[in-house]
Design an enzyme around this catalytic site. Structure first.
Site, PDB file in Angstrom:
ATOM      1  N   ARG A   1      -0.204   4.418  -0.638  1.00  0.00           N
ATOM      2  CA  ARG A   1      -0.998   5.635  -0.577  1.00  0.00           C
ATOM      3  C   ARG A   1      -0.518   6.585   0.516  1.00  0.00           C
ATOM      4  NH1 ARG A   1      -6.823   2.921  -0.265  1.00  0.00           N
ATOM      5  NH2 ARG A   1      -5.565   1.504   1.042  1.00  0.00           N
TER       6      ARG A   1
ATOM      7  N   ASP B   1       0.860  -1.183   0.000  1.00  0.00           N
ATOM      8  CA  ASP B   1       0.000   0.000   0.000  1.00  0.00           C
ATOM      9  C   ASP B   1       0.898   1.234   0.000  1.00  0.00           C
ATOM     10  OD1 ASP B   1      -1.896   1.995   0.362  1.00  0.00           O
ATOM     11  OD2 ASP B   1      -3.057   0.851   1.830  1.00  0.00           O
TER      12      ASP B   1
END
Length: 207
Positions: free
Chosen positions: A140, A138
């Site tokens: 983000r 991930d």
């Protein structure tokens, strides 16, 4: 805070406000705000409905772009139904905000997302596929949502999410999360394994 004040990138703020407009939708008329990440040229938006400035416990969703789910109605994930459910919830509340971050594929980009999907078609789960491509699970940056919320005068939210990272990031960045609102929608035979992986390997709340 005025638009002019926010167009500076002091205090480590990477976003520049660009403009705003009306956005009539099937869930009511929102106001859409556009922001540019001056470091990378990425564009992000926020949708608001009703008065959110200086209001307590504003209903909010931090949503990461998912072209396949949001626009192409893919059943491989729950992103599209989550976005729609969040907009419906804001409409029902008469007030709220959707922060829409252009971080496709948990930050790996659309083409890498296609590569990861290919590996998932061959039997890997979403975590294994990213790692096989030497990509982060991930990538983000939820910190960006803090600057957008601050620009809109929002310091306290009820956050619609199943992701504990969003809650902890907002709290660490000084945004008070008074309540986490579960958002379990769009579950189907195609994404059941994907969602199970998020719960078991990525720590998402199964409620």
């Amino acid at each position: 805070m005025t638009h002019t004040e926010y167009n500076k990138t002091t205090d480590n703020c990477p976003l520049r406000f660009v403009d705003s407009c009306r956005l009539p939708t099937q869930w009511g008329e929102f106001t859409m705000y556009g922001f540019e990440d001056v470091r990378y040229g990425q564009e992000h938006i926020a949708l608001t409905l009703g008065k959110v400035d200086a209001q307590p416990a504003v209903l909010a969703r931090i949503h990461s772009e998912c072209l396949t789910g949001d626009a192409l109605f893919s059943k491989r994930c729950d992103c599209g139904p989550q976005l729609q459910a969040a907009m419906q919830a804001v409409q029902a509340a008469g007030q709220g905000i959707i922060v829409y971050l252009r971080q496709e594929g948990r930050g790996i980009g659309l083409l890498n997302k296609i590569r990861a999907y290919h590996l998932q078609d061959e039997g890997m789960d979403t975590v294994e596929a990213n790692l096989a491509l030497n990509l982060p699970i991930d990538a983000r940056d939820f910190n960006l949502a803090k600057y957008i919320l601050e620009y809109l005068g929002v310091q306290s939210i009820r956050l619609m999410t199943n992701n504990p990272q969003k809650v902890s990031t907002m709290q660490q960045m000084g945004i008070e999360v008074t309540q986490r609102v579960p958002l379990h929608v769009g579950i189907n035979d195609e994404n059941e394994h994907y969602l199970h992986t998020k719960f078991t390997k990525m720590g998402h709340f199964a409620d």
